[in-house]
Design an enzyme around this catalytic site. Sequence first.
Site, PDB file in Angstrom:
ATOM      1  N   GLU A 204       0.722  -1.146   0.133  1.00  0.00           N
ATOM      2  CA  GLU A 204      -0.061  -0.148  -0.012  1.00  0.00           C
ATOM      3  C   GLU A 204       0.817   1.125  -0.095  1.00  0.00           C
ATOM      4  O   GLU A 204       0.553   2.214   0.213  1.00  0.00           O
ATOM      5  CB  GLU A 204      -0.899  -0.059   1.201  1.00  0.00           C
ATOM      6  CG  GLU A 204      -2.264  -1.104   1.086  1.00  0.00           C
ATOM      7  CD  GLU A 204      -2.977  -1.007   2.194  1.00  0.00           C
ATOM      8  OE1 GLU A 204      -3.292  -0.020   2.519  1.00  0.00           O
ATOM      9  OE2 GLU A 204      -3.466  -2.054   2.592  1.00  0.00           O
ATOM     10  N   LYS A 338     -15.777  -1.518   3.776  1.00  0.00           N
ATOM     11  CA  LYS A 338     -15.036  -1.812   2.505  1.00  0.00           C
ATOM     12  C   LYS A 338     -16.155  -2.421   1.400  1.00  0.00           C
ATOM     13  O   LYS A 338     -16.803  -3.443   1.837  1.00  0.00           O
ATOM     14  CB  LYS A 338     -14.104  -2.946   2.648  1.00  0.00           C
ATOM     15  CG  LYS A 338     -13.047  -2.454   3.271  1.00  0.00           C
ATOM     16  CD  LYS A 338     -12.011  -3.691   3.748  1.00  0.00           C
ATOM     17  CE  LYS A 338     -10.627  -3.405   4.199  1.00  0.00           C
ATOM     18  NZ  LYS A 338      -9.872  -4.596   5.049  1.00  0.00           N
TER      19      LYS A 338
HETATM   20  C1  2PG Z   1      -7.157  -3.970   5.867  1.00  0.00           C
HETATM   21  C2  2PG Z   1      -6.685  -3.961   4.252  1.00  0.00           C
HETATM   22  C3  2PG Z   1      -6.322  -2.510   3.761  1.00  0.00           C
HETATM   23  P1  2PG Z   1      -6.645  -6.118   2.820  1.00  0.00           P
HETATM   24  O1  2PG Z   1      -6.657  -4.857   6.467  1.00  0.00           O
HETATM   25  O2  2PG Z   1      -7.507  -2.987   6.439  1.00  0.00           O
HETATM   26  O3  2PG Z   1      -5.126  -2.179   4.917  1.00  0.00           O
HETATM   27  O4  2PG Z   1      -6.008  -4.958   3.740  1.00  0.00           O
HETATM   28  O5  2PG Z   1      -7.066  -5.156   1.726  1.00  0.00           O
HETATM   29  O6  2PG Z   1      -5.376  -6.830   2.502  1.00  0.00           O
HETATM   30  O7  2PG Z   1      -7.711  -6.863   3.538  1.00  0.00           O
HETATM   31 MG    MG Z   2      -7.680  -4.235   8.387  1.00  0.00          MG
END
Ligand code: 2PG
Ligand code: MG
Length: 432
Positions: A204, A338
């Site tokens: 990231e 998300k």
């Molecule tokens: C998280 C995300 C973003 P990932 O754990 O919050 O940092 O990671 O998209 O790999 O789940």
């Molecule tokens: Mg996380």
Amino acid sequence: MKIKKISAIQIFDSRGYPTIETEIELENGVRASGIVPSGASTGQYEALELRDGDPVQWRGKSVFKAIGHVEGEISELVCGRDVDDQRGIDEAMIALDGTENKARLGANAILSVSMAAASAAAKAKGEALYTTLGLGKGILLPLPEIQIIGGGAHANWRTDIQDFMIIAKAAKTYREALEITFNIYHAAGDILHEQGRRFGLADEGGYWPELTSNEEAFELIISAIERAGYTPGVDASISLDIAASDLYDHSNHSYCFPSENRSFTSAEFSDLIIDWCQRYPVISIEDPAADTDWEAWIKIKTSIGRKVQIIGDDLFTTNLGRIRKGIEKNAANAVLIKLNQIGTVSETLDAIRLTQDAGWLPVISARSGETEDTFIAHLAVATNAGQLKVGSFARSERMAKWNEVLRIERHLGERSQFKGAEIYQTIHPKKT
Ligand code: 2PG
Ligand code: MG
């Protein structure tokens, strides 16, 4: 305005892995698309990301089945519908899929259509996405949560903790938050360079340094804040994503730091987390316990929840049922949001509303595998969420989102607001 055509192609995310982009064309010729991101430290309760799984083609990661579903069953269902009926479109796709976790059609297939529909609806009206998504009520620019060091699943476990981030607590404007962060990010890079420990960037955009312990990362960030001319805990504070589900052994209910070769009982691990939050200027902590270890969550919340933001990511997976359970148990005070954990725009908006109605804070988040799509910048402003987590202050898939908020700020003009760290008064009310 009616949807005339839906088509999808395989494109690639920031790790170069295949993902799906869907384009919707309306009867008036307006076109808009949606691109789906992808996680690495995914939670077990997330909606299913459908990949082809053929090891000889794109390492099993191609998304041609999902594309087939978009152009087949979903297109048949959605074409001819009014693009303004986001909820109707989303609910019809959920019913067509027929599973709990969108496993049949794929959450990536469904979300790409849902996002494209939202964007097409905005475009057809000649409005910005944040305006239509928020029914004109979105005016709050988010406080950024920005990664300085990446670890865990995003940096081959160089540190056990996944994200060491900062929050520009003293910022009075969104721009100032970016400026403070910029200065600290580069100060951290300078320090690592001088120490001969700057080896590259994690997934990231945060640094991927050679460190001997997790605690060394705290020291580094504190030094970087000071080197940049700020006071730790006053101008900028530390924010962590422990991603503890990745460190948890379900069989014996224990946690482990592979890089330090240490293991912990659940009680020892939560004590360590509480100790870190007391010893260091930590303002926010995400996934401090595993997604099944409710007892540890409640202990951490009870102990430090009055001064620290406690965010559930893998714990909640943007899922209404799980967020409701967390609120009942009083296990956190914030929810990471998300889109692709749940798979439609409507359910994401519901999750944000549920969080806000409970007096908790939503934090709109990118994934570690991101794209040039700036949907989440609009989502953050549309819902007055107040916080945005996109990874670091480097790499175009990250900067696209920070930059889009600047454009939204310009577009909102004098109507824009920025609460900065005052947003935490929602969860930490000042005693009167
Ligand atoms: C998280 C995300 C973003 P990932 O754990 O919050 O940092 O990671 O998209 O790999 O789940
Ligand atoms: Mg996380």
